[in-house]
Scaffold this motif. Structure first.
Motif, PDB file in Angstrom:
ATOM      1  N   ASN A  40       0.810  -1.215   0.000  1.00 27.43           N
ATOM      2  CA  ASN A  40       0.000   0.000   0.000  1.00 27.43           C
ATOM      3  C   ASN A  40       0.845   1.269   0.000  1.00 27.43           C
ATOM      4  O   ASN A  40       0.409   2.297  -0.517  1.00 27.43           O
ATOM      5  CB  ASN A  40      -0.934   0.003   1.210  1.00 27.43           C
ATOM      6  CG  ASN A  40      -2.164  -0.857   0.992  1.00 27.43           C
ATOM      7  OD1 ASN A  40      -3.153  -0.420   0.435  1.00 27.43           O
ATOM      8  ND2 ASN A  40      -2.092  -2.114   1.422  1.00 27.43           N
ATOM      9  N   ARG A  60       3.348   4.833  -7.078  1.00 25.84           N
ATOM     10  CA  ARG A  60       2.455   4.455  -8.185  1.00 25.84           C
ATOM     11  C   ARG A  60       3.192   3.642  -9.251  1.00 25.84           C
ATOM     12  O   ARG A  60       2.677   2.637  -9.735  1.00 25.84           O
ATOM     13  CB  ARG A  60       1.868   5.733  -8.796  1.00 25.84           C
ATOM     14  CG  ARG A  60       0.874   5.518  -9.939  1.00 25.84           C
ATOM     15  CD  ARG A  60       0.238   6.856 -10.287  1.00 25.84           C
ATOM     16  NE  ARG A  60      -0.774   6.741 -11.321  1.00 25.84           N
ATOM     17  CZ  ARG A  60      -0.542   6.956 -12.614  1.00 25.84           C
ATOM     18  NH1 ARG A  60       0.668   7.290 -13.022  1.00 25.84           N
ATOM     19  NH2 ARG A  60      -1.514   6.834 -13.499  1.00 25.84           N
ATOM     20  N   TRP A  61       4.407   4.078  -9.597  1.00 26.90           N
ATOM     21  CA  TRP A  61       5.123   3.375 -10.656  1.00 26.90           C
ATOM     22  C   TRP A  61       5.515   1.966 -10.228  1.00 26.90           C
ATOM     23  O   TRP A  61       5.595   1.049 -11.061  1.00 26.90           O
ATOM     24  CB  TRP A  61       6.343   4.166 -11.095  1.00 26.90           C
ATOM     25  CG  TRP A  61       7.470   4.271 -10.107  1.00 26.90           C
ATOM     26  CD1 TRP A  61       7.709   5.279  -9.232  1.00 26.90           C
ATOM     27  CD2 TRP A  61       8.507   3.307  -9.906  1.00 26.90           C
ATOM     28  NE1 TRP A  61       8.836   5.008  -8.490  1.00 26.90           N
ATOM     29  CE2 TRP A  61       9.351   3.813  -8.888  1.00 26.90           C
ATOM     30  CE3 TRP A  61       8.819   2.074 -10.479  1.00 26.90           C
ATOM     31  CZ2 TRP A  61      10.469   3.123  -8.431  1.00 26.90           C
ATOM     32  CZ3 TRP A  61       9.938   1.379 -10.025  1.00 26.90           C
ATOM     33  CH2 TRP A  61      10.749   1.909  -9.008  1.00 26.90           C
ATOM     34  N   SER A 103       3.684   0.013  -8.191  1.00 26.69           N
ATOM     35  CA  SER A 103       2.460  -0.795  -8.323  1.00 26.69           C
ATOM     36  C   SER A 103       2.213  -1.182  -9.768  1.00 26.69           C
ATOM     37  O   SER A 103       1.819  -2.322 -10.077  1.00 26.69           O
ATOM     38  CB  SER A 103       1.266  -0.015  -7.768  1.00 26.69           C
ATOM     39  OG  SER A 103       1.457   0.301  -6.401  1.00 26.69           O
ATOM     40  N   ILE A 109      -4.378   0.400 -13.757  1.00 28.20           N
ATOM     41  CA  ILE A 109      -4.900   1.745 -13.498  1.00 28.20           C
ATOM     42  C   ILE A 109      -6.425   1.714 -13.603  1.00 28.20           C
ATOM     43  O   ILE A 109      -6.982   1.167 -14.559  1.00 28.20           O
ATOM     44  CB  ILE A 109      -4.338   2.752 -14.516  1.00 28.20           C
ATOM     45  CG1 ILE A 109      -2.809   2.817 -14.417  1.00 28.20           C
ATOM     46  CG2 ILE A 109      -4.932   4.134 -14.311  1.00 28.20           C
ATOM     47  CD1 ILE A 109      -2.173   3.718 -15.452  1.00 28.20           C
ATOM     48  N   ASP A 110      -7.095   2.271 -12.616  1.00 24.96           N
ATOM     49  CA  ASP A 110      -8.547   2.377 -12.663  1.00 24.96           C
ATOM     50  C   ASP A 110      -8.928   3.354 -13.768  1.00 24.96           C
ATOM     51  O   ASP A 110      -8.481   4.509 -13.766  1.00 24.96           O
ATOM     52  CB  ASP A 110      -9.086   2.883 -11.324  1.00 24.96           C
ATOM     53  CG  ASP A 110     -10.601   2.803 -11.245  1.00 24.96           C
ATOM     54  OD1 ASP A 110     -11.260   3.563 -11.968  1.00 24.96           O
ATOM     55  OD2 ASP A 110     -11.106   1.996 -10.449  1.00 24.96           O
ATOM     56  N   THR A 161     -10.860   6.630 -12.046  1.00 26.14           N
ATOM     57  CA  THR A 161     -10.147   7.501 -11.114  1.00 26.14           C
ATOM     58  C   THR A 161      -8.713   7.783 -11.542  1.00 26.14           C
ATOM     59  O   THR A 161      -8.060   8.672 -10.982  1.00 26.14           O
ATOM     60  CB  THR A 161     -10.120   6.860  -9.722  1.00 26.14           C
ATOM     61  OG1 THR A 161      -9.377   5.630  -9.780  1.00 26.14           O
ATOM     62  CG2 THR A 161     -11.526   6.570  -9.222  1.00 26.14           C
ATOM     63  N   LYS A 162      -8.226   7.009 -12.529  1.00 28.18           N
ATOM     64  CA  LYS A 162      -6.840   7.128 -13.003  1.00 28.18           C
ATOM     65  C   LYS A 162      -5.808   6.836 -11.902  1.00 28.18           C
ATOM     66  O   LYS A 162      -4.671   7.277 -11.987  1.00 28.18           O
ATOM     67  CB  LYS A 162      -6.588   8.533 -13.579  1.00 28.18           C
ATOM     68  CG  LYS A 162      -7.535   8.919 -14.697  1.00 28.18           C
ATOM     69  CD  LYS A 162      -7.457   7.951 -15.859  1.00 28.18           C
ATOM     70  CE  LYS A 162      -8.412   8.366 -16.980  1.00 28.18           C
ATOM     71  NZ  LYS A 162      -8.395   7.396 -18.105  1.00 28.18           N
ATOM     72  N   THR A 163      -6.223   6.118 -10.887  1.00 30.72           N
ATOM     73  CA  THR A 163      -5.300   5.709  -9.827  1.00 30.72           C
ATOM     74  C   THR A 163      -5.015   4.217  -9.953  1.00 30.72           C
ATOM     75  O   THR A 163      -5.774   3.473 -10.587  1.00 30.72           O
ATOM     76  CB  THR A 163      -5.890   6.005  -8.443  1.00 30.72           C
ATOM     77  OG1 THR A 163      -7.125   5.266  -8.294  1.00 30.72           O
ATOM     78  CG2 THR A 163      -6.155   7.495  -8.263  1.00 30.72           C
ATOM     79  N   VAL A 164      -3.946   3.796  -9.339  1.00 31.15           N
ATOM     80  CA  VAL A 164      -3.596   2.378  -9.321  1.00 31.15           C
ATOM     81  C   VAL A 164      -4.146   1.773  -8.038  1.00 31.15           C
ATOM     82  O   VAL A 164      -3.765   2.165  -6.940  1.00 31.15           O
ATOM     83  CB  VAL A 164      -2.072   2.174  -9.395  1.00 31.15           C
ATOM     84  CG1 VAL A 164      -1.741   0.686  -9.386  1.00 31.15           C
ATOM     85  CG2 VAL A 164      -1.502   2.832 -10.633  1.00 31.15           C
ATOM     86  N   THR A 165      -5.054   0.829  -8.189  1.00 24.83           N
ATOM     87  CA  THR A 165      -5.677   0.188  -7.038  1.00 24.83           C
ATOM     88  C   THR A 165      -4.923  -1.085  -6.698  1.00 24.83           C
ATOM     89  O   THR A 165      -4.694  -1.932  -7.571  1.00 24.83           O
ATOM     90  CB  THR A 165      -7.146  -0.154  -7.324  1.00 24.83           C
ATOM     91  OG1 THR A 165      -7.833   1.018  -7.770  1.00 24.83           O
ATOM     92  CG2 THR A 165      -7.827  -0.692  -6.084  1.00 24.83           C
TER      93      THR A 165
END
Length: 397
Positions: A77, A81-82, A84, A91-92, A95-99
């Motif tokens: 957690n 980001r890179w 993950s 990438i979602d 939301t453009k986030t990495v879950t």
């Protein structure tokens, strides 16, 4: 004041600027490729996160010093980001986030993993990674076999999980098997070693594995052995012990000082055709004098062995090194898992989790040994200081 140039950025630099994470090395041996064949125990409707990404992330967390599932989940957690994305998390699109996976999700997956399949994948990765790392390929490979009880775990019937491992004397774990609850280490000996390619391999093990069936099987595989002879084979022990050792020339001697004691070891070898053990060509005797430098007390121990190595195949010095080197599996693997990774204090008991955690620790220790780290705790701290380091060690970036 000089004018600032407005020339366009070269296309190559533009591409570099858009890169979200370091690029994989073209010749790196990547763990993810070896994990790709793992059977997924989850229902198809519950596969939100890729299995390979989750197992690789858990392995990276252990390399960074994570001792528990909670610590592994925290590392996943907290990873940038890179990192993950490099591990394989998506990438979602909204939301453009990495879950990344929740700690409970990680635990459920690792609990249900096929332990044999995971150990096979890890073994293949470590052997591929070690290929070509040494300056020259040695003629002989020495492999130690030894078991370890996970004291805080529980298997069927309430007994602690017992694992049998094979490790080469350079420190790479080559395989691991879990002992059945109502069995012992002997039936797991051949299955543990059968896929390792044993030609020109010398197997060392404790007296529990000095079994005729194991001796025949190793010779059929083209492997040699150095087998300890103790009271579980009284006839063979009497035969070896009563050889005229006083008339046999000394083959090797050494003297070491450390850990508050002084040790002197003598090795004698003798060719004997009629040893009552499959394929045995030589009998060995090691006499060890050990003096405690604090109390001044001296102890003398005599150890007996038989080996299938023919006379003159290797020197007495090499045989003595292999006999002593067997205990590396205890000192450099099992002891490190207990101290650096607190395995002895672990209370993990669910499903395959005790074995899976031991497998991930084997992976981390072996990778560090291959990279010439002698202090595994220091290697974990070094790896934890940069999130790219565990990925590089696993061949991802």
């Amino acid at each position: 004041m000089p004018a600032v140039s407005s020339s366009p950025i070269p296309p190559g630099l533009k591409q570099l600027a858009r890169t979200l994470c370091p690029q994989p090395l073209p010749d790196a041996v990547c763990l993810a490729r070896f994990l790709a064949g793992l059977p997924d125990p989850r229902d198809r409707r519950g596969r939100r996160f890729p299995l390979v990404a989750m197992v690789t992330a858990a392995a990276a967390g252990v390399l960074a010093g994570a001792r528990s599932l909670t610590a592994i989940a925290e590392w996943i957690n907290d990873a940038p980001r890179w990192v993950s994305m490099a591990l394989g998390f998506a990438i979602d699109p909204f939301t453009k986030t990495v879950t990344v996976s929740h700690p409970t999700t990680v635990m459920r997956l690792l609990t249900r993993l096929d332990g044999d399949a995971l150990d096979t994948a890890i073994s293949a990765f470590l052997q591929a990674r070690s290929t070509g790392r040494g300056p020259t390929k040695a003629r002989w490979r020495a492999v130690a076999v030894d078991g370890k009880q996970l004291r805080g775990s529980r298997a069927a019937g309430g007994k602690a999980v017992w694992l049998l491992a094979a490790m080469d004397h350079a420190g790479t774990v080559l395989g691991q098997r879990q002992i059945e609850a109502k069995s012992n280490e002997t039936p797991a000996f051949a299955p543990l070693l059968q896929d390792l390619g044993l030609k020109n391999t010398v197997i060392t093990a404790d007296a529990a594995h000095t079994q005729h069936a194991n001796g025949w099987w190793l010779r059929e595989q083209g492997a040699h052995y150095i087998a300890v002879v103790k009271g579980n084979h009284p006839g063979l022990l009497k035969q070896v012990r009563t050889l005229p050792w006083a008339d046999i020339a000394l083959d090797h001697k050494d003297r070491t000082r450390g850990w508050g004691r002084l040790e002197v070891r003598h090795l004698k070898t003798v060719t004997f055709r009629h040893l009552s053990y499959p394929g045995a060509r030589q009998a060995l005797r090691v006499v060890r004098w050990r003096k405690d430098l604090t109390s001044g007390n001296t102890t003398i121990e005599r150890l007996y062995f038989v080996t299938s190595l023919p006379p003159g195949a290797v020197s007495g010095t090499q045989i003595a090194d292999w006999i002593r080197g067997h205990w590396k599996i205890e000192n450099q693997l099992h002891h490190v898992r207990d101290t650096t990774f607190a395995e002895g204090a672990s209370k993990i008991r669910v499903g395959s989790l005790p074995r899976v955690m031991a497998s991930l620790r084997n992976l981390a220790i072996s990778v560090f040994r291959q990279d010439d780290h002698t202090n595994i705790a220091a290697a974990c701290r070094y790896t934890a200081r940069d999130p790219q380091r565990p990925l590089t060690a696993l061949g991802i970036t």
